[in-house]
Write a protein that holds these residues in place. Structure first.
Motif, mmCIF file in Angstrom:
data_model
loop_
_atom_site.group_PDB
_atom_site.id
_atom_site.type_symbol
_atom_site.label_atom_id
_atom_site.label_comp_id
_atom_site.label_asym_id
_atom_site.label_seq_id
_atom_site.Cartn_x
_atom_site.Cartn_y
_atom_site.Cartn_z
ATOM 1 N N GLY A 127 0.818 -0.998 -0.233
ATOM 2 C CA GLY A 127 0.021 0.225 -0.118
ATOM 3 C C GLY A 127 0.758 1.475 -0.111
ATOM 4 O O GLY A 127 2.023 1.140 -0.427
ATOM 5 N N GLU A 128 0.446 2.214 0.765
ATOM 6 C CA GLU A 128 1.435 3.447 0.461
ATOM 7 C C GLU A 128 2.119 3.052 1.298
ATOM 8 O O GLU A 128 3.362 4.100 1.240
ATOM 9 N N SER A 129 2.328 3.042 2.522
ATOM 10 C CA SER A 129 3.469 2.183 3.355
ATOM 11 C C SER A 129 4.148 2.065 3.143
ATOM 12 O O SER A 129 5.462 1.612 3.761
ATOM 13 N N THR A 130 4.409 0.825 1.822
ATOM 14 C CA THR A 130 5.397 1.117 1.298
ATOM 15 C C THR A 130 6.585 0.679 0.394
ATOM 16 O O THR A 130 5.696 1.836 -0.604
ATOM 17 N N LYS A 131 7.828 0.767 0.892
ATOM 18 C CA LYS A 131 8.388 1.711 0.131
ATOM 19 C C LYS A 131 9.793 0.679 -0.402
ATOM 20 O O LYS A 131 10.539 1.544 -1.678
ATOM 21 N N VAL A 132 9.499 -0.186 -0.138
ATOM 22 C CA VAL A 132 11.038 -1.104 -0.960
ATOM 23 C C VAL A 132 10.564 -2.863 -1.038
ATOM 24 O O VAL A 132 9.620 -2.792 -0.298
ATOM 25 N N TRP A 133 10.566 -2.947 -2.555
ATOM 26 C CA TRP A 133 10.748 -4.540 -2.759
ATOM 27 C C TRP A 133 11.724 -5.259 -2.937
ATOM 28 O O TRP A 133 12.963 -4.548 -3.718
ATOM 29 N N SER A 179 7.851 -2.209 4.517
ATOM 30 C CA SER A 179 7.638 -0.570 4.566
ATOM 31 C C SER A 179 8.626 0.188 4.816
ATOM 32 O O SER A 179 8.700 1.652 4.696
ATOM 33 N N THR A 180 10.155 -0.398 5.553
ATOM 34 C CA THR A 180 11.003 0.261 5.412
ATOM 35 C C THR A 180 12.475 -0.018 4.198
ATOM 36 O O THR A 180 12.856 -1.421 4.139
ATOM 37 N N ARG A 181 13.325 0.578 4.328
ATOM 38 C CA ARG A 181 14.785 -0.411 3.746
ATOM 39 C C ARG A 181 15.311 -0.711 4.430
ATOM 40 O O ARG A 181 16.189 -1.698 4.074
ATOM 41 N N GLU A 182 15.526 -0.543 5.771
ATOM 42 C CA GLU A 182 16.285 -1.390 6.755
ATOM 43 C C GLU A 182 15.720 -2.738 6.895
ATOM 44 O O GLU A 182 16.509 -3.880 6.611
ATOM 45 N N ALA A 183 14.023 -2.860 7.020
ATOM 46 C CA ALA A 183 13.515 -4.233 6.526
ATOM 47 C C ALA A 183 14.572 -4.710 5.492
ATOM 48 O O ALA A 183 14.783 -6.612 5.346
ATOM 49 N N GLY A 184 13.674 -4.320 4.612
ATOM 50 C CA GLY A 184 13.988 -4.846 3.020
ATOM 51 C C GLY A 184 15.739 -5.252 3.198
ATOM 52 O O GLY A 184 15.912 -6.797 2.478
ATOM 53 N N GLU A 185 16.726 -4.411 3.620
ATOM 54 C CA GLU A 185 18.315 -5.003 3.552
ATOM 55 C C GLU A 185 18.216 -6.346 4.284
ATOM 56 O O GLU A 185 19.755 -6.964 4.285
ATOM 57 N N ARG A 186 17.372 -5.995 5.309
ATOM 58 C CA ARG A 186 17.406 -7.036 6.589
ATOM 59 C C ARG A 186 17.490 -8.308 6.326
ATOM 60 O O ARG A 186 17.834 -9.724 6.249
ATOM 61 N N HIS A 187 16.126 -8.561 4.880
ATOM 62 C CA HIS A 187 15.365 -9.618 4.458
ATOM 63 C C HIS A 187 16.426 -9.730 3.511
ATOM 64 O O HIS A 187 16.821 -11.332 3.071
ATOM 65 N N LEU A 188 17.117 -9.318 2.740
ATOM 66 C CA LEU A 188 18.192 -9.408 2.011
ATOM 67 C C LEU A 188 19.314 -10.117 1.843
ATOM 68 O O LEU A 188 19.920 -11.116 1.604
ATOM 69 N N ALA A 189 19.812 -9.430 3.141
ATOM 70 C CA ALA A 189 20.785 -10.238 3.998
ATOM 71 C C ALA A 189 20.138 -11.677 4.276
ATOM 72 O O ALA A 189 21.548 -12.852 4.079
#
Length: 244
Positions: A127-133, A179-189
């Motif tokens: 939704g609107e809160s989503t920032k990174v993929w 929703s945050t880049r930090e969460a996306g980067e953590r998942h990528l790791a």
């Protein structure tokens, strides 16, 4: 006549006397009959008791009889009552499923479809809160993308789907929206630790609005209905997950 009678009497007396003198007297040794007479015992059937010696001296010595002791009975094993096993009744909690890869205008139709099936699902959408993929860039063909997705499953990746909506990201593999880049980067790791090398993180792209639906405690009949959803919603996938 009298002399004849007397003469016959005398003759009888002489014959009687002669017979007594001719027969030798019987020599009876009473002591031979009483040899070991004091040791004769008559068993009455009870141990430790004997009868009086035989009063008949002419009877031969009786052999001593000993009653064999009764064998000691072996102790019988005591039956121990084993505890009755209690039947363990474990109710089946059903299975858990995820329907992912629903994009764009399909999202609202997917919500209506879930209601028509009488199911309840938790929705995760960009939704609107989503920032990174987090995703893997588009591959050369849909077949190659599906093969790559199968490799991801074998590596332990559970949140993924192949984009197949004919748009800009056709044949890409989505690995999660955050929703945050930090969460996306953590998942990528975490993906890198599993061996995924080509995954990347990018800012949200409005052209790829997507949603996923999670189902819990699903029966076999409901799971069969869910498994048929991708046939109607192009590019979406369903898979069974471990319930948490």
């Amino acid at each position: 006549m009298k002399w004849l009678f007397v003469f016959l009497v005398l003759i009888n007396l002489g014959l009687y006397g002669f017979s007594k003198l001719d027969t030798p007297p019987a020599n009876i040794n009473i002591t031979q009959r009483e040899i070991n007479a004091s040791q004769v015992r008559v068993v009455t059937g009870q141990l430790g008791k004997t009868s009086e010696p035989s009063s008949n001296p002419d009877s031969p010595p009786a052999a001593l009889a000993t009653e064999a002791p009764s064998p000691t009975p072996s102790p019988k094993p005591i039956a121990t009552a084993l505890p009755t096993p209690q039947a363990t009744v474990q109710a089946s909690a059903g299975t858990c499923w995820r329907w992912a890869g629903v994009t764009g205008e399909q999202i609202e139709n997917a919500r209506n479809k879930i209601k028509s099936l009488g199911l309840t699902a938790s929705e995760t959408s960009s939704g609107e809160s989503t920032k990174v993929w987090v995703y893997m860039p588009p591959l050369d063909s849909l077949e190659i993308a599906k093969q790559k997705a199968q490799q991801l499953a074998e590596m332990g990746v559970t949140d993924y789907f192949v984009v197949n909506n004919g748009g800009r990201w056709q044949n890409a593999i989505s690995l999660g929206i955050f929703s945050t880049r930090e969460a996306g980067e953590r998942h990528l790791a975490e993906l890198k630790a599993l061996g995924v090398k080509s995954a990347v993180v990018r800012d949200r792209d409005d052209t790829l609005k997507q949603a996923s639906f999670n189902f819990k405690n699903i029966s076999d009949a409901q799971a069969e209905k869910i498994s048929k959803l991708p046939a109607t919603f192009t590019g979406s996938v369903v898979r069974e997950l471990k319930c948490k």
